[in-house]
Design a protein around this motif. Sequence first.
Motif, PDB file in Angstrom:
ATOM      1  N   MET A 123       0.851  -1.190   0.000  1.00 12.92           N
ATOM      2  CA  MET A 123       0.000   0.000   0.000  1.00 12.92           C
ATOM      3  C   MET A 123       0.883   1.235   0.000  1.00 12.92           C
ATOM      4  O   MET A 123       1.948   1.232   0.612  1.00 12.92           O
ATOM      5  N   THR A 124       0.427   2.274  -0.650  1.00 16.83           N
ATOM      6  CA  THR A 124       1.158   3.536  -0.593  1.00 16.83           C
ATOM      7  C   THR A 124       0.841   4.232   0.726  1.00 16.83           C
ATOM      8  O   THR A 124      -0.131   3.890   1.411  1.00 16.83           O
ATOM      9  N   ASP A 125       1.655   5.226   1.057  1.00 15.42           N
ATOM     10  CA  ASP A 125       1.402   5.995   2.278  1.00 15.42           C
ATOM     11  C   ASP A 125       0.047   6.697   2.197  1.00 15.42           C
ATOM     12  O   ASP A 125      -0.690   6.754   3.175  1.00 15.42           O
ATOM     13  N   ALA A 126      -0.299   7.204   1.019  1.00 15.54           N
ATOM     14  CA  ALA A 126      -1.580   7.898   0.851  1.00 15.54           C
ATOM     15  C   ALA A 126      -2.756   6.939   1.065  1.00 15.54           C
ATOM     16  O   ALA A 126      -3.765   7.300   1.678  1.00 15.54           O
ATOM     17  N   GLU A 127      -2.625   5.703   0.589  1.00 17.83           N
ATOM     18  CA  GLU A 127      -3.686   4.715   0.802  1.00 17.83           C
ATOM     19  C   GLU A 127      -3.833   4.391   2.274  1.00 17.83           C
ATOM     20  O   GLU A 127      -4.950   4.265   2.790  1.00 17.83           O
ATOM     21  N   LEU A 128      -2.711   4.268   2.967  1.00 11.11           N
ATOM     22  CA  LEU A 128      -2.744   3.942   4.391  1.00 11.11           C
ATOM     23  C   LEU A 128      -3.380   5.070   5.196  1.00 11.11           C
ATOM     24  O   LEU A 128      -4.215   4.826   6.077  1.00 11.11           O
ATOM     25  N   VAL A 129      -3.022   6.307   4.895  1.00  4.62           N
ATOM     26  CA  VAL A 129      -3.619   7.454   5.597  1.00  4.62           C
ATOM     27  C   VAL A 129      -5.112   7.512   5.309  1.00  4.62           C
ATOM     28  O   VAL A 129      -5.928   7.722   6.220  1.00  4.62           O
ATOM     29  N   THR A 130      -5.498   7.325   4.063  1.00  8.96           N
ATOM     30  CA  THR A 130      -6.921   7.352   3.696  1.00  8.96           C
ATOM     31  C   THR A 130      -7.693   6.281   4.455  1.00  8.96           C
ATOM     32  O   THR A 130      -8.766   6.537   5.000  1.00  8.96           O
ATOM     33  N   LEU A 131      -7.141   5.086   4.503  1.00  7.64           N
ATOM     34  CA  LEU A 131      -7.787   3.985   5.217  1.00  7.64           C
ATOM     35  C   LEU A 131      -7.962   4.321   6.697  1.00  7.64           C
ATOM     36  O   LEU A 131      -9.037   4.132   7.267  1.00  7.64           O
ATOM     37  N   ALA A 132      -6.910   4.842   7.326  1.00  6.36           N
ATOM     38  CA  ALA A 132      -6.976   5.164   8.754  1.00  6.36           C
ATOM     39  C   ALA A 132      -7.992   6.263   9.031  1.00  6.36           C
ATOM     40  O   ALA A 132      -8.783   6.173   9.980  1.00  6.36           O
ATOM     41  N   VAL A 133      -8.023   7.294   8.198  1.00  2.80           N
ATOM     42  CA  VAL A 133      -8.968   8.401   8.407  1.00  2.80           C
ATOM     43  C   VAL A 133     -10.394   7.927   8.184  1.00  2.80           C
ATOM     44  O   VAL A 133     -11.292   8.255   8.971  1.00  2.80           O
ATOM     45  N   MET A 134     -10.629   7.147   7.151  1.00  2.96           N
ATOM     46  CA  MET A 134     -11.990   6.661   6.881  1.00  2.96           C
ATOM     47  C   MET A 134     -12.467   5.755   8.011  1.00  2.96           C
ATOM     48  O   MET A 134     -13.629   5.814   8.410  1.00  2.96           O
ATOM     49  N   GLN A 135     -11.579   4.927   8.551  1.00  2.00           N
ATOM     50  CA  GLN A 135     -11.982   4.073   9.672  1.00  2.00           C
ATOM     51  C   GLN A 135     -12.320   4.925  10.887  1.00  2.00           C
ATOM     52  O   GLN A 135     -13.262   4.622  11.612  1.00  2.00           O
ATOM     53  N   ALA A 136     -11.558   5.987  11.111  1.00  2.33           N
ATOM     54  CA  ALA A 136     -11.852   6.871  12.239  1.00  2.33           C
ATOM     55  C   ALA A 136     -13.186   7.581  12.032  1.00  2.33           C
ATOM     56  O   ALA A 136     -13.981   7.715  12.967  1.00  2.33           O
ATOM     57  N   LEU A 137     -13.448   8.030  10.820  1.00  2.00           N
ATOM     58  CA  LEU A 137     -14.711   8.708  10.535  1.00  2.00           C
ATOM     59  C   LEU A 137     -15.908   7.774  10.673  1.00  2.00           C
ATOM     60  O   LEU A 137     -17.001   8.203  11.049  1.00  2.00           O
ATOM     61  N   LEU A 138     -15.705   6.507  10.380  1.00  2.00           N
ATOM     62  CA  LEU A 138     -16.792   5.527  10.458  1.00  2.00           C
ATOM     63  C   LEU A 138     -16.881   4.867  11.829  1.00  2.00           C
ATOM     64  O   LEU A 138     -17.606   3.901  12.007  1.00  2.00           O
ATOM     65  N   ASP A 139     -16.113   5.388  12.794  1.00  4.41           N
ATOM     66  CA  ASP A 139     -16.104   4.852  14.159  1.00  4.41           C
ATOM     67  C   ASP A 139     -15.759   3.373  14.206  1.00  4.41           C
ATOM     68  O   ASP A 139     -16.367   2.599  14.945  1.00  4.41           O
ATOM     69  N   ALA A 140     -14.769   2.978  13.405  1.00  2.00           N
ATOM     70  CA  ALA A 140     -14.297   1.598  13.476  1.00  2.00           C
ATOM     71  C   ALA A 140     -13.659   1.387  14.841  1.00  2.00           C
ATOM     72  O   ALA A 140     -13.063   2.303  15.393  1.00  2.00           O
ATOM     73  N   PRO A 141     -13.786   0.201  15.409  1.00  4.40           N
ATOM     74  CA  PRO A 141     -13.200  -0.044  16.720  1.00  4.40           C
ATOM     75  C   PRO A 141     -11.694   0.198  16.715  1.00  4.40           C
ATOM     76  O   PRO A 141     -11.022  -0.061  15.717  1.00  4.40           O
ATOM     77  N   ALA A 142     -11.194   0.691  17.830  1.00  6.78           N
ATOM     78  CA  ALA A 142      -9.759   0.946  17.957  1.00  6.78           C
ATOM     79  C   ALA A 142      -9.031  -0.394  18.018  1.00  6.78           C
ATOM     80  O   ALA A 142      -9.292  -1.214  18.891  1.00  6.78           O
ATOM     81  N   ARG A 143      -8.151  -0.614  17.075  1.00  6.01           N
ATOM     82  CA  ARG A 143      -7.387  -1.847  17.000  1.00  6.01           C
ATOM     83  C   ARG A 143      -5.973  -1.495  16.564  1.00  6.01           C
ATOM     84  O   ARG A 143      -5.749  -0.464  15.960  1.00  6.01           O
ATOM     85  N   PRO A 144      -5.043  -2.391  16.795  1.00  7.76           N
ATOM     86  CA  PRO A 144      -3.691  -2.145  16.271  1.00  7.76           C
ATOM     87  C   PRO A 144      -3.728  -2.043  14.743  1.00  7.76           C
ATOM     88  O   PRO A 144      -4.595  -2.625  14.086  1.00  7.76           O
TER      89      PRO A 144
END
Length: 76
Positions: free
Chosen positions: A39-60
């Motif tokens: 994954m690119t850095d941009a994909e990883l940041v996008t994934l993390a932000v979208m999970q935070a916005l969708l209230d995904a459970p906090a996980r490693p």
Amino acid sequence: MDADLDTLATALYVRTDDLLKAAPERAPARPVVGIAPRMTDAELVTLAVMQALLDAPARPTRVRLRVAIRHHPAVV
């Protein structure tokens, strides 16, 4: 995904990718030898932000990536 959510994720990815290209010194250092990231850095940041916005459970991060790959194989 909802169309508006798709648009948000796409816009977030494009903006993040542009910012990282404009300021490459802000991206993490990558070793020359080793396993290439899937994954690119941009994909990883996008994934993390979208999970935070969708209230995904906090996980490693490694668990989040496995869950994301399982549910959204197009991400990788």
